[in-house]
Scaffold this active site. Structure first.
Site, mmCIF file in Angstrom:
data_model
loop_
_atom_site.group_PDB
_atom_site.id
_atom_site.type_symbol
_atom_site.label_atom_id
_atom_site.label_comp_id
_atom_site.label_asym_id
_atom_site.label_seq_id
_atom_site.Cartn_x
_atom_site.Cartn_y
_atom_site.Cartn_z
ATOM 1 N N ARG A 125 0.881 -1.413 -0.237
ATOM 2 C CA ARG A 125 -0.077 -0.286 0.080
ATOM 3 C C ARG A 125 0.459 1.340 0.187
ATOM 4 O O ARG A 125 2.688 1.108 0.188
ATOM 5 C CB ARG A 125 -0.553 0.091 1.266
ATOM 6 C CG ARG A 125 -0.358 -0.647 2.064
ATOM 7 C CD ARG A 125 -0.830 0.214 3.510
ATOM 8 N NE ARG A 125 -0.669 2.026 3.810
ATOM 9 C CZ ARG A 125 0.698 2.070 3.942
ATOM 10 N NH1 ARG A 125 1.876 2.260 4.247
ATOM 11 N NH2 ARG A 125 0.564 3.906 2.932
ATOM 12 N N ALA A 171 0.088 5.237 -2.217
ATOM 13 C CA ALA A 171 0.668 5.251 -3.252
ATOM 14 C C ALA A 171 2.061 4.566 -4.626
ATOM 15 O O ALA A 171 1.517 4.106 -5.308
ATOM 16 C CB ALA A 171 -0.116 6.955 -3.906
ATOM 17 N N ARG A 221 -7.506 -0.271 -6.850
ATOM 18 C CA ARG A 221 -7.038 0.979 -5.970
ATOM 19 C C ARG A 221 -7.604 2.544 -6.440
ATOM 20 O O ARG A 221 -6.563 2.736 -7.255
ATOM 21 C CB ARG A 221 -5.919 1.424 -4.932
ATOM 22 C CG ARG A 221 -5.205 0.476 -4.335
ATOM 23 C CD ARG A 221 -6.261 -0.555 -3.011
ATOM 24 N NE ARG A 221 -6.395 0.973 -2.210
ATOM 25 C CZ ARG A 221 -6.016 1.381 -1.320
ATOM 26 N NH1 ARG A 221 -4.679 0.515 -0.782
ATOM 27 N NH2 ARG A 221 -5.888 2.171 -0.049
ATOM 28 N N ASP A 228 -1.541 10.838 -2.427
ATOM 29 C CA ASP A 228 -2.478 9.809 -3.122
ATOM 30 C C ASP A 228 -2.406 10.481 -4.583
ATOM 31 O O ASP A 228 -2.394 9.674 -5.792
ATOM 32 C CB ASP A 228 -3.288 9.435 -2.505
ATOM 33 C CG ASP A 228 -2.966 8.195 -1.429
ATOM 34 O OD1 ASP A 228 -2.537 9.067 -0.573
ATOM 35 O OD2 ASP A 228 -2.632 7.707 -1.278
ATOM 36 N N LYS A 273 -4.609 10.206 2.919
ATOM 37 C CA LYS A 273 -5.299 9.445 3.992
ATOM 38 C C LYS A 273 -5.822 10.220 4.644
ATOM 39 O O LYS A 273 -5.910 11.904 4.694
ATOM 40 C CB LYS A 273 -4.693 8.672 4.698
ATOM 41 C CG LYS A 273 -4.548 8.407 5.553
ATOM 42 C CD LYS A 273 -5.960 6.483 4.911
ATOM 43 C CE LYS A 273 -4.911 6.133 3.745
ATOM 44 N NZ LYS A 273 -6.312 5.571 3.350
#
Ligand code: MRU
Length: 361
Positions: free
Chosen positions: A56, A58, A101, A250, A261
């Site tokens: 996980r 980006a 994602r 991200d 986030k």
């Protein structure tokens, strides 16, 4: 290029190792309790690993997906398909990885790079070589991230004063950024240059990347750190205990609006109110040159189970309804600077971002 040496570089936090046909991912779901690897040898393994957040953050998602698509290129080129069928199956594999994602734009960016190389190889009738070309490109993307992390860390460390008390959210360390770290790289570089800094780490509900991953990375390096609940930052700022905030990102739009986030926006508003500089640290692969501003950044909505449980244990009444947007967008006007490998970008972001990306404004 970088004054940071392999001595100050912490190789233990690299989230990805690879060999043709096998990609090994640090299983970030298991930290801080266990450091172990998840083996991706099939297309579905990598789709699962990205969607389920084995890997996980980006930039790491981008690098992992690049290797995943190279794996697909290898598998498909061994099937002796004609060119049309090969390209069709490859496009399908690409699309499945791309859907894992939605917010981290590095995913799309890295998959595009592999696709271009594979399409060129297929055009030139190098079927046996396709996987090699794809792996080479994935390695190049990996190396570019290692370099970018170090450059970001050095540029960012110059913004950190002696004794600074820094707040950060989520995990933008080596695990997330595939190298020295972005926000955490800046913190590492400031620490290792002897600036006597300390860090307040938001736990980052619902997945707790702060308490599980950022605290783990900071402890590995012996960097003074204090874990706080996400709701505590305002109180600390009011008490004058935070000097600056640094987070990762991200996806960053052309005007500087930045998705990160969930909870980052709260932190940025609080920092603005308390006149504390709020910085984003991210590689150029996190910029989306197709988006004018942050309004159209897709926000991933994850399972409500992540909200009503912690590590599988229920924290509320049975049947409770919950909402779980994974990211929020911080408007550019709340961001004092965006630290990239091309330097620290400042407002007016439309201009500084266009210059860094070498695109027309
Ligand atoms: O959902 P995640 O854990 O993949 O979240 C993404 C992030 O790691 C963060 O938003 C981070 O701050 C930016 S990526 C270095």
């Amino acid at each position: 290029m970088s004054a940071l040496t392999s001595k100050s570089y912490h190789p233990g936090v690299l989230p990805i190792k690879f060999e043709p046909g096998r990609i090994m991912l640090v299983d970030q779901r298991k930290l801080p309790h266990e450091l172990c690897y998840f083996d991706a040898t099939e297309h579905d393994d990598m789709v699962f690993a990205i969607r389920d957040m084995v890997v996980r953050g980006a930039p790491s998602i981008g690098v992992a997906a690049a290797f995943g698509l190279a794996l697909d290129a290898g598998r498909l080129s061994s099937l002796n398909l004609n060119k049309l069928d090969f390209l069709k199956a490859f496009a399908q594999a690409n699309a499945e990885l791309n859907e894992t994602r939605p917010t981290a734009v590095n995913l799309r960016w890295a998959l595009q790079r592999i696709s271009v190389v594979v399409a060129q190889a297929a055009d030139h009738d190098y079927p046996g070589e396709i996987a090699n070309f794809a792996y080479k490109e994935a390695e190049k993307i990996f190396q570019e991230h290692l370099d970018a992390n170090l450059a970001i860390s050095e540029f960012g460390a110059q913004l950190v004063n002696e004794g600074a008390r820094i707040s950060t959210h989520c995990n933008a360390g080596g695990l997330a950024a595939c190298g020295y770290g972005t926000a955490l790289g800046v913190i590492r570089a400031a620490h290792f240059s002897g600036k006597n800094i300390s860090v307040y780490v938001d736990e980052t509900r619902p997945r707790n990347q702060g308490s599980k991953l950022t605290m783990w990375e900071l402890h590995q390096d012996g960097i003074p750190s204090t874990l706080i609940c996400d709701s505590m930052s305002g109180h600390l700022m009011m008490q004058g205990k935070i000097d600056l905030v640094i987070t990762g990102a991200d996806r960053i739009a052309r005007n500087g609006d930045s998705a990160n986030k969930i909870g980052t926006y709260n932190l940025a508003v609080l920092a603005h109110h308390h006149k504390i500089p709020f910085y984003i640290a991210a590689p150029l692969s996190t910029f989306d040159s197709e988006l004018i501003d942050g309004k159209n950044i897709p926000i991933e909505e994850r399972s409500s189970l992540e909200v009503v449980t912690i590590d599988g244990v229920a924290t509320t009444v049975p049947g409770a309804r919950a909402y779980n947007p994974g990211f929020d967008v911080t408007p550019a006007e709340l961001i004092a600077g965006i630290i990239t490998e091309a330097g620290v970008l400042r407002p007016d972001y439309k201009n500084s971002i266009a210059r860094a990306l070498k695109i027309e404004n």
